[in-house]
Design an enzyme around this catalytic site. Structure first.
Site, PDB file in Angstrom:
ATOM      1  N   CYS A  14      15.353  -7.802 -43.354  1.00 62.05           N
ATOM      2  CA  CYS A  14      15.166  -8.707 -44.233  1.00 62.05           C
ATOM      3  C   CYS A  14      15.885  -9.371 -43.439  1.00 62.05           C
ATOM      4  CB  CYS A  14      16.288  -8.871 -45.299  1.00 62.05           C
ATOM      5  SG  CYS A  14      14.562  -7.832 -46.996  1.00 62.05           S
ATOM      6  N   GLY A  27      19.552  -4.505 -45.968  1.00 65.51           N
ATOM      7  CA  GLY A  27      19.050  -5.417 -46.086  1.00 65.51           C
ATOM      8  C   GLY A  27      18.680  -6.024 -44.792  1.00 65.51           C
ATOM      9  N   LYS A  67       9.996  -2.052 -34.441  1.00 65.84           N
ATOM     10  CA  LYS A  67      11.253  -1.519 -35.198  1.00 65.84           C
ATOM     11  C   LYS A  67      11.657  -0.224 -34.474  1.00 65.84           C
ATOM     12  CE  LYS A  67      11.895  -3.801 -38.997  1.00 65.84           C
ATOM     13  NZ  LYS A  67      11.206  -4.639 -40.289  1.00 65.84           N
ATOM     14  N   THR A 122      23.974  -0.627 -44.575  1.00 69.86           N
ATOM     15  CA  THR A 122      22.656  -1.352 -43.630  1.00 69.86           C
ATOM     16  C   THR A 122      21.182  -1.586 -44.691  1.00 69.86           C
ATOM     17  OG1 THR A 122      21.375   0.891 -43.853  1.00 69.86           O
ATOM     18  CG2 THR A 122      23.288   0.880 -42.131  1.00 69.86           C
TER      19      THR A 122
END
Length: 276
Positions: free
Chosen positions: A226, A223, A188, A221
């Protein structure tokens, strides 16, 4: 009578911690599953006292109770995909891995929550060892951020390091991690400093880059990591191949950030966006 009343619908499972503020953890995962029209099963690995400004207390769930939760849902619900979040107890990780090994039919999205944006370690050495040796070899897909990918490759992590988010660097990390764990890897790029959020997927056959513009001045932003892993599990449960699952999950998170709103003084939450 509902035509689908006797149809078995696919489910998703989250194995993660509870966020008392409802932004991240199991609560964010259930929100993502619901956005995709999927029933969500839960296994709580920890209870936290937290809000968007920090975590004030963590209560690990005993490994025996983590195992009992898994035994209650695995084989009973039609779980097609699952995701894991932060797992801080090595014994719990071993109990999870032992049970997931029995269910190769379930796609497993492992989010190796180990290193914060600042470069700070989030879990102990025992948990890192259990996750990397017991859990990650079972994964369909792992989703490390850039600092985590560097850490898992054995690179030194500098606190508060500035990362360029270079796609070639992420691609190199993804390929090394595929070689190490034998599963698809999504590195990511949300911790990069470029003009776009660039993620890199490598599945052993091909490498794909996914770029999306940043949401400027987002309300929240908290969470998002998850939510991305949960959305990936949902996409896979609904039959999407990995590349399409990544596209859909990134789109879900982007919309959630765009739709974020305030629920308290300077306290925001990701927005809800229906995906089906």
């Amino acid at each position: 009578m509902n035509d689908s009343a006797n149809t078995i619908h696919p489910c998703c499972l989250t194995i993660a911690g509870s966020d008392s503020g409802g932004n991240a953890g199991v609560q964010a995962d259930l929100r993502a599953f619901h956005a995709y029209g999927l029933h969500g099963c839960t296994v709580f690995a920890a209870l936290t006292a937290q809000n968007p400004f920090g975590v004030s207390a963590i209560h690990p769930v005993p490994a025996g109770f983590v195992a009992a939760q898994l035994d209650a849902v695995l084989g009973t619900y039609a779980i097609k995909a699952l995701k894991t979040g932060m797992l801080s107890d090595p014994e719990a990780v071993e109990a999870i891995a032992e049970r997931l090994k029995r269910h190769p039919e379930i796609a497993k999205v492992i989010d190796p929550v180990m290193v914060a944006t600042s470069g700070a370690r989030l879990i102990g050495e025992g948990s890192v060892k259990a996750i990397t040796e017991k859990l990650m070899p079972l994964a369909t897909l792992i989703t490390p951020n850039l600092p985590e990918a560097e850490f898992l490759c054995g690179n030194a992590i500098e606190p508060n390091a500035q990362r360029a988010g270079d796609a070639k660097h992420a691609e190199e990390l993804a390929k090394r991690l595929y070689g190490k764990f034998g599963c698809a890897v999504l590195v990511k790029g949300g911790h990069g400093n470029g003009g776009e959020a660039v993620d890199v997927l490598h599945d052993g056959k091909a490498t794909r880059t996914f770029a999306m513009d940043w949401v400027r001045e987002p309300v929240s932003t908290h969470g998002t990591g998850c939510s991305l892993a949960a959305a990936l599990a949902a996409e896979i449960a609904l039959g999407a191949p990995l590349d399409k699952a990544v596209e859909g999950a990134k789109n879900y998170v982007h919309k959630a950030i765009e739709g974020a709103y305030l629920v308290g003084e300077n306290c925001g939450v990701l927005g809800f966006c229906r995906m089906v």
